[in-house]
Design a protein around this motif. Structure first.
Motif, PDB file in Angstrom:
ATOM      1  N   PRO A  61     -24.055  93.861  93.936  1.00 16.01           N
ATOM      2  CA  PRO A  61     -24.891  92.714  93.901  1.00 16.01           C
ATOM      3  C   PRO A  61     -25.656  92.346  92.742  1.00 16.01           C
ATOM      4  O   PRO A  61     -25.888  93.133  91.971  1.00 16.01           O
ATOM      5  N   PRO A  62     -26.059  90.946  92.653  1.00 13.95           N
ATOM      6  CA  PRO A  62     -27.050  90.772  91.448  1.00 13.95           C
ATOM      7  C   PRO A  62     -27.884  91.686  90.872  1.00 13.95           C
ATOM      8  O   PRO A  62     -28.215  91.833  89.853  1.00 13.95           O
ATOM      9  N   GLU A  85     -14.304  84.846 104.011  1.00  7.94           N
ATOM     10  CA  GLU A  85     -15.288  85.467 105.247  1.00  7.94           C
ATOM     11  C   GLU A  85     -16.432  85.851 104.619  1.00  7.94           C
ATOM     12  O   GLU A  85     -17.627  85.455 105.048  1.00  7.94           O
ATOM     13  N   LEU A  86     -16.432  86.676 103.609  1.00  6.76           N
ATOM     14  CA  LEU A  86     -17.535  87.153 102.853  1.00  6.76           C
ATOM     15  C   LEU A  86     -18.403  86.224 101.992  1.00  6.76           C
ATOM     16  O   LEU A  86     -19.586  86.385 102.042  1.00  6.76           O
ATOM     17  N   GLN A  87     -17.785  85.222 101.543  1.00  5.17           N
ATOM     18  CA  GLN A  87     -18.332  83.998 101.121  1.00  5.17           C
ATOM     19  C   GLN A  87     -19.176  83.173 101.777  1.00  5.17           C
ATOM     20  O   GLN A  87     -20.337  82.806 101.619  1.00  5.17           O
ATOM     21  N   ALA A  92     -21.110  85.934  99.007  1.00  5.60           N
ATOM     22  CA  ALA A  92     -20.904  86.873  98.121  1.00  5.60           C
ATOM     23  C   ALA A  92     -20.099  86.233  97.031  1.00  5.60           C
ATOM     24  O   ALA A  92     -19.553  85.343  97.037  1.00  5.60           O
ATOM     25  N   GLU A  93     -20.378  87.042  95.781  1.00  2.00           N
ATOM     26  CA  GLU A  93     -19.829  86.255  94.629  1.00  2.00           C
ATOM     27  C   GLU A  93     -18.598  87.137  94.033  1.00  2.00           C
ATOM     28  O   GLU A  93     -18.923  88.583  94.203  1.00  2.00           O
ATOM     29  N   PHE A  94     -17.596  86.611  93.426  1.00  2.00           N
ATOM     30  CA  PHE A  94     -16.425  87.598  93.133  1.00  2.00           C
ATOM     31  C   PHE A  94     -16.280  87.189  91.681  1.00  2.00           C
ATOM     32  O   PHE A  94     -16.232  86.009  91.330  1.00  2.00           O
ATOM     33  N   HIS A  95     -15.730  88.170  90.987  1.00  2.00           N
ATOM     34  CA  HIS A  95     -15.453  88.027  89.461  1.00  2.00           C
ATOM     35  C   HIS A  95     -13.786  87.994  89.163  1.00  2.00           C
ATOM     36  O   HIS A  95     -13.578  88.205  88.084  1.00  2.00           O
TER      37      HIS A  95
END
Length: 635
Positions: A61-62, A85-87, A92-95
């Protein structure tokens, strides 16, 4: 490898070296990651998000951007839905665009419950650098393997056992063989989970996750236990049931087609692989199918597979395997297996995978349909033995005694003998090489208390209350499927850096199959009745009711003839396994087989595979001649 004492950095080169012997599983990239307590090594086969998603994957997480490290083998087919769903739920952030990141993000938010949300095949490790805990998990059916070794020096884990063998000294463990596992293998033709032939290396079982802290023992939890139950469907009418099966298969194949590389399909002459290919071509009109066979009549489905490929409009490629190729590949194949599996179909599968890898990076296949939908002919046995159910225990025993006095080869002897036994006594699963008498003669250290019931008794206990066919299916799910079928599927394709996907072994497909009643499996003199009805509008008519063959092998003829007899005899004579097997009895079985008095092919093959394994992994007398794989990243 988890040490827990701050010594992990000193093991980086050792872990990288041990990981290198699995380079065939991922020739596209090789990386390591470590902190003071853990070293992860990974070989990547790039399938989704090819340019990115390196592994080990570090995420957090950040406020803790490097909290977790993930090593993940497999594919998550609902990764797009999980990302969404996570967003939506957590912001949630994905990279990356890969299917691995949703696993670790999901673990952060849901903890171990993330495994219940995954739809796919997987074996993965997540290291929490804050809590200093390791989380290991394996998919519901055991499609992807995960080996474990824990000793005073820490815990090692990996996708193949051979990588752990190089780490046993650092774990302060020895290389002792497990005599119980040897006996189980000799009876069943495979080593049942969670065992391996090395006493200090075990497998995390299918549908299970484990947690451990540095210096601790793994604590395991079964999160998925497939159970066949008889219950009414929500929709009324048989056709609605067949439509539901067809629809869930369409959805599963669609999900399994997700990839950034070309996906092909294995194709035998049977209904299972034909159904998968027919559904797959709807998503890839340029689908390539692959099959294998032999020149000997009666041991090839090449013509039927070619007819199926033409009917669905697929480009078709065939690999014919000669006896000479078969023999020369066996040491290499057994090296890839880690532990022997005495299934002759391994060899043609290895060759067809090698051929497929020249054209594609992923293939679909039909494994699992028989276990889920009732496809093995042996599943019809409860019907033929139904009259024996009316006999009490005393009369059953009397029938068994009578069968012993009937000469071998007499019509009805086998029926009387099997009818005298309970299901638990007569059905070991789809493989049994040695009966008790022959097992006693072939093994030097025979222990009757170490027989097949070690494996089957707890599985049968768990299936109490199911109908006989469902109990046999349940046994095969926990034994034959994960001990033989999925081992050969994973190891033979990965040996060629080819990913195999099995749409039948999907938890949504199982959710439909588990409720099928008895008469929808073996009705009307056939097997997989409901599945066949569901596929009437999908597969060509010439395979719809065809007898199952798979990739048959003419082993019985070869072992009795010039193709293999001399080779087999030399393997037995040269093997330094006199302390394990009575080699004179093995040679006697071989000569009986050549004379045609007894078909000993399965028993001989079981012993031969072990002897070759022993020469590779124990005394070093056999060189499997493994070559480095040099495949391009893309196809």
């Amino acid at each position: 490898m988890l040490t827990g004492d701050g010594s992990a950095p000193s093991l980086i080169e050792l872990v990288a070296e041990s990981s290198h012997c699995m380079r065939h599983r991922g020739p596209d990239d090789a990386l390591t990651w470590n902190d003071q307590d853990l070293v992860l090594g990974f070989n990547r086969l790039s399938i989704i998000d090819i340019e990115h998603s390196p592994q080990p994957l570090v995420w957090g997480p950040p406020e803790q951007p490097e909290r977790y490290a993930l090593a993940f083998n497999g594919e998550i087919y609902n990764y797009l839905e999980l990302r969404k769903e996570l967003q939506e739920e957590f912001g949630a952030e994905f990279h990356t665009e890969g299917d691995g990141e949703p696993i670790v993000v999901g673990f952060h938010h849901w903890g171990p419950e993330v495994v219940r949300k995954l739809r796919g095949m997987f074996a993965f490790a997540i290291w929490d650098t804050v809590d200093k805990k390791l989380f290991l998990a394996r998919d519901p059916f055991g499609i992807k393997p995960l080996y474990l070794a824990t000793g005073p020096g820490g815990t090692a884990f990996g996708s193949e056992k051979k990588s752990l063998l190089q780490l046993l000294d650092s774990l302060k463990l020895d290389h002792t063989l497990d005599p119980r596992a040897i006996e189980h293998y000799t009876v069943l033709q495979y080593v049942p989970e969670p065992e391996s032939l090395h006493a200090n290396i075990r497998r995390l079982e299918s549908g299970t996750y484990a947690t451990l802290s540095a210096g601790g023992e793994p604590a395991t939890t079964r999160y998925f236990k497939p159970r066949f139950s008889i219950r009414p469907f929500q929709r009324d009418g048989d056709q609605a049931r067949y439509d539901e099966i067809a629809e869930v298969l369409r959805d599963s194949v669609a999900k399994h087609m997700r990839a950034d590389v070309t996906v092909g399909s294995f194709l035998s002459g049977g209904i299972d692989s034909t159904a998968i290919a027919a559904l797959a071509i709807q998503h890839n009109p340029d689908l390539i199918t692959f099959t294998t066979g032999f020149e000997r009549d009666g041991y090839s489905e090449i013509d039927v597979a070619a007819e199926s490929a033409e009917a669905i409009g697929a480009r078709h490629i065939v690999k014919v395997v000669s006896p000479e190729e078969y023999i020369s590949a066996i040491p290499k194949i057994i090296w890839y297996l880690d532990d022997p599996v005495a299934d002759p179909a391994l060899v043609p599968l290895y060759f067809v995978a090698a051929e497929a890898r020249k054209h594609v990076k992923v293939v679909l296949s039909g494994e699992g349909a028989d276990e889920l939908f009732g496809g093995y002919t042996i599943y019809k046995e409860p019907l033929s033995l139904k009259s024996f159910d009316k006999l009490g225990p005393r009369l059953r025993r009397a029938a068994g005694k009578l069968s012993e006095r009937i000469p071998e080869g007499t019509r009805g002897k086998s029926l009387l003998h099997r009818g005298s036994q309970t299901l638990e006594e007569r059905y070991y699963g789809n493989a049994r090489s040695f009966d008790d008498e022959r097992l006693r003669r072939v093994l030097r250290d025979y222990r009757p208390e170490w027989t097949h019931t070690d494996v089957t008794a707890p599985i049968y206990a768990d299936s109490e209350g199911m109908d006989p066919v469902a109990r046999m299916q349940h046994l095969d799910l926990f034994s034959w499927l994960r001990g033989d079928i999925l081992v050969k599927a994973d190891k033979m394709t990965m040996a060629n850096s080819l990913e195999l996907r099995v749409p039948f072994l999907d938890k949504e497909v199982f959710a439909v199959a588990e409720g099928l009643p008895f008469d929808e499996k073996i009705a009307h003199g056939t097997t997989k009745y409901a599945l066949r009805k569901a596929l009437e509008q999908i597969v060509p008519g010439h395979v719809l009711h065809r007898k199952k063959l798979g990739f048959p092998v003419p082993l019985r003829h070869w072992l009795a003839g010039p193709e293999m007899y001399d080779w087999a005899r030399q393997v037995i004579v040269d093997s330094d396994t006199d302390h394990i097997f009575d080699k004179q009895f093995v040679l006697q079985m071989l000569d009986e087989h050549r004379a045609g008095t007894v078909d000993n092919s399965r028993r001989i093959w079981t012993v031969l595979c072990f002897m070759i394994w022993y020469g590779i992994f124990v005394d070093g007398s056999i060189d499997p001649q493994i070559e480095e794989h040099q495949y391009p990243v893309r196809l």
